[in-house]
Write a protein that holds these residues in place. Structure first.
Motif, PDB file in Angstrom:
ATOM      1  N   THR A   1      72.105   6.498  24.772  1.00  0.00           N
ATOM      2  CA  THR A   1      71.431   6.790  23.546  1.00  0.00           C
ATOM      3  C   THR A   1      70.655   5.202  23.318  1.00  0.00           C
ATOM      4  N   ASP A   2      69.962   5.388  22.382  1.00  0.00           N
ATOM      5  CA  ASP A   2      69.233   3.998  22.016  1.00  0.00           C
ATOM      6  C   ASP A   2      70.245   2.894  21.776  1.00  0.00           C
ATOM      7  N   THR A   3      71.486   3.284  21.294  1.00  0.00           N
ATOM      8  CA  THR A   3      72.361   2.130  20.825  1.00  0.00           C
ATOM      9  C   THR A   3      73.656   2.340  21.527  1.00  0.00           C
ATOM     10  N   LYS A   4      73.995   3.211  22.529  1.00  0.00           N
ATOM     11  CA  LYS A   4      75.247   3.365  22.774  1.00  0.00           C
ATOM     12  C   LYS A   4      75.285   4.010  24.550  1.00  0.00           C
ATOM     13  N   ALA A   5      76.110   3.407  25.458  1.00  0.00           N
ATOM     14  CA  ALA A   5      76.591   3.814  26.625  1.00  0.00           C
ATOM     15  C   ALA A   5      77.753   4.505  26.515  1.00  0.00           C
ATOM     16  N   ILE A   6      77.614   5.927  26.775  1.00  0.00           N
ATOM     17  CA  ILE A   6      78.900   6.622  26.412  1.00  0.00           C
ATOM     18  C   ILE A   6      79.410   7.150  27.748  1.00  0.00           C
ATOM     19  N   GLU A   7      80.702   7.068  27.992  1.00  0.00           N
ATOM     20  CA  GLU A   7      81.357   7.514  29.110  1.00  0.00           C
ATOM     21  C   GLU A   7      82.070   8.779  28.806  1.00  0.00           C
ATOM     22  N   HIS A   8      82.248   9.602  29.258  1.00  0.00           N
ATOM     23  CA  HIS A   8      83.079  10.809  28.676  1.00  0.00           C
ATOM     24  C   HIS A   8      84.165  10.968  29.927  1.00  0.00           C
ATOM     25  N   ASP A   9      85.425  11.208  29.379  1.00  0.00           N
ATOM     26  CA  ASP A   9      86.541  11.459  30.356  1.00  0.00           C
ATOM     27  C   ASP A   9      87.925  12.081  29.730  1.00  0.00           C
ATOM     28  N   PHE A  10      88.615  12.642  30.297  1.00  0.00           N
ATOM     29  CA  PHE A  10      89.903  13.415  29.791  1.00  0.00           C
ATOM     30  C   PHE A  10      90.814  12.336  29.324  1.00  0.00           C
ATOM     31  N   ALA A  11      91.348  12.535  28.236  1.00  0.00           N
ATOM     32  CA  ALA A  11      92.315  11.548  27.649  1.00  0.00           C
ATOM     33  C   ALA A  11      93.306  10.881  28.338  1.00  0.00           C
ATOM     34  N   PRO A  12      94.087  11.471  29.514  1.00  0.00           N
ATOM     35  CA  PRO A  12      94.929  10.893  30.470  1.00  0.00           C
ATOM     36  C   PRO A  12      94.256   9.785  31.097  1.00  0.00           C
ATOM     37  N   LYS A  13      92.715   9.924  31.325  1.00  0.00           N
ATOM     38  CA  LYS A  13      92.146   8.950  32.106  1.00  0.00           C
ATOM     39  C   LYS A  13      91.552   7.852  31.311  1.00  0.00           C
ATOM     40  N   TRP A  14      92.131   7.641  30.241  1.00  0.00           N
ATOM     41  CA  TRP A  14      91.554   6.455  29.145  1.00  0.00           C
ATOM     42  C   TRP A  14      91.079   5.297  29.714  1.00  0.00           C
ATOM     43  N   ALA A  15      91.860   4.752  30.833  1.00  0.00           N
ATOM     44  CA  ALA A  15      91.513   3.390  31.328  1.00  0.00           C
ATOM     45  C   ALA A  15      90.086   3.386  31.832  1.00  0.00           C
ATOM     46  N   GLU A  16      90.094   4.636  32.639  1.00  0.00           N
ATOM     47  CA  GLU A  16      88.900   4.755  33.453  1.00  0.00           C
ATOM     48  C   GLU A  16      87.537   4.819  32.581  1.00  0.00           C
ATOM     49  N   CYS A  17      87.884   5.549  31.454  1.00  0.00           N
ATOM     50  CA  CYS A  17      86.895   5.689  30.569  1.00  0.00           C
ATOM     51  C   CYS A  17      86.355   4.405  29.647  1.00  0.00           C
ATOM     52  N   ALA A  18      87.428   3.779  29.515  1.00  0.00           N
ATOM     53  CA  ALA A  18      87.172   2.325  28.575  1.00  0.00           C
ATOM     54  C   ALA A  18      86.382   1.448  29.760  1.00  0.00           C
ATOM     55  N   GLY A  19      86.859   1.303  31.048  1.00  0.00           N
ATOM     56  CA  GLY A  19      86.360   0.430  31.767  1.00  0.00           C
ATOM     57  C   GLY A  19      84.973   0.683  32.192  1.00  0.00           C
ATOM     58  N   GLN A  20      84.486   2.011  32.501  1.00  0.00           N
ATOM     59  CA  GLN A  20      83.270   2.401  32.747  1.00  0.00           C
ATOM     60  C   GLN A  20      82.223   2.047  31.508  1.00  0.00           C
ATOM     61  N   ALA A  21      82.626   2.551  30.193  1.00  0.00           N
ATOM     62  CA  ALA A  21      81.790   2.283  29.036  1.00  0.00           C
ATOM     63  C   ALA A  21      81.658   0.811  28.966  1.00  0.00           C
ATOM     64  N   ILE A  22      82.443  -0.109  28.966  1.00  0.00           N
ATOM     65  CA  ILE A  22      82.174  -1.617  28.950  1.00  0.00           C
ATOM     66  C   ILE A  22      81.194  -1.815  30.087  1.00  0.00           C
ATOM     67  N   TYR A  23      81.366  -1.617  31.409  1.00  0.00           N
ATOM     68  CA  TYR A  23      80.706  -1.846  32.573  1.00  0.00           C
ATOM     69  C   TYR A  23      79.174  -1.430  32.326  1.00  0.00           C
ATOM     70  N   TYR A  24      79.085  -0.081  31.812  1.00  0.00           N
ATOM     71  CA  TYR A  24      77.688   0.433  31.530  1.00  0.00           C
ATOM     72  C   TYR A  24      76.987  -0.235  30.515  1.00  0.00           C
ATOM     73  N   ALA A  25      77.728  -0.666  29.464  1.00  0.00           N
ATOM     74  CA  ALA A  25      77.068  -1.201  28.162  1.00  0.00           C
ATOM     75  C   ALA A  25      76.640  -2.610  28.670  1.00  0.00           C
ATOM     76  N   GLN A  26      77.224  -3.281  29.404  1.00  0.00           N
ATOM     77  CA  GLN A  26      77.187  -4.788  29.920  1.00  0.00           C
ATOM     78  C   GLN A  26      76.030  -4.628  30.884  1.00  0.00           C
ATOM     79  N   ARG A  27      75.974  -3.806  31.728  1.00  0.00           N
ATOM     80  CA  ARG A  27      74.759  -3.617  32.565  1.00  0.00           C
ATOM     81  C   ARG A  27      73.494  -3.255  32.137  1.00  0.00           C
ATOM     82  N   MET A  28      73.363  -2.515  30.938  1.00  0.00           N
ATOM     83  CA  MET A  28      72.515  -2.036  30.243  1.00  0.00           C
ATOM     84  C   MET A  28      71.785  -3.320  29.433  1.00  0.00           C
ATOM     85  N   ASN A  29      72.832  -3.924  28.970  1.00  0.00           N
ATOM     86  CA  ASN A  29      72.587  -5.025  27.882  1.00  0.00           C
ATOM     87  C   ASN A  29      71.751  -6.223  28.814  1.00  0.00           C
ATOM     88  N   LEU A  30      72.311  -6.520  29.869  1.00  0.00           N
ATOM     89  CA  LEU A  30      72.038  -7.631  30.764  1.00  0.00           C
ATOM     90  C   LEU A  30      70.196  -6.934  31.312  1.00  0.00           C
TER      91      LEU A  30
END
Length: 157
Positions: free
Chosen positions: A79-108
């Motif tokens: 979206t204009d303000t968010k990089a959103i990663e969707h994942d099932f709750a047990p895969k929380w670490a993958e979800c968090a890591g990808q969300a951070i990565y995508y937001a940083q890539r787009m911010n750069l």
């Protein structure tokens, strides 16, 4: 035993065998029909795939689904303000890591293009209340050390 008696007995066996075959066929049809109905019922109650929740959520936010980055990775929803990663709750670490990565890539990317935008990493977890209670505190622990905190969204199954 006469030939006539033998023929009558033979016809009775054929009739009996035919009745038996019909009964077996009817039983098999009933069993197969029951299995098909049970199979369709099971599929209707089956858990949906991640993409099902992702598409509905991204559409509701007016975001771009499956936004492709130059390195061929994909942001589930941008979206204009968010990089959103969707994942099932047990895969929380993958979800968090990808969300951070995508937001940083787009911010750069935005920084290089001299655009004054900063995306927030978002982890949209799909699950039950019991799973959220177990896994969300883990993301909150990570957030304590982050400047650009991960926003957490709950999507109930």
């Amino acid at each position: 035993m006469s030939i006539k008696t033998a023929r009558i007995l033979h016809k009775k066996r054929i009739i009996k065998n035919n009745k038996m075959r019909k009964a077996i066929l009817i039983s098999l049809l009933i069993i197969l029909t029951s299995l098909l109905i049970a199979g369709f019922t099971f599929n209707a109650n089956a858990k949906k795939k991640e993409s099902y929740y992702q598409d509905i959520h991204c559409d509701n936010l007016g975001g771009k689904a499956e936004y492709k980055l130059e390195n061929r990775t994909r942001i589930d929803c941008l979206t204009d303000t968010k990089a959103i990663e969707h994942d099932f709750a047990p895969k929380w670490a993958e979800c968090a890591g990808q969300a951070i990565y995508y937001a940083q890539r787009m911010n750069l990317k935005y920084y290089e293009q001299r655009m004054n935008l900063k995306l927030k990493p978002v982890c949209a977890l799909i699950g039950t209340e019991k799973q959220f209670k177990k896994y969300i505190p883990r993301i909150e622990t990570i957030n304590k050390n982050l400047i650009n905190k991960i926003e957490i969204i709950k999507i109930y199954q």
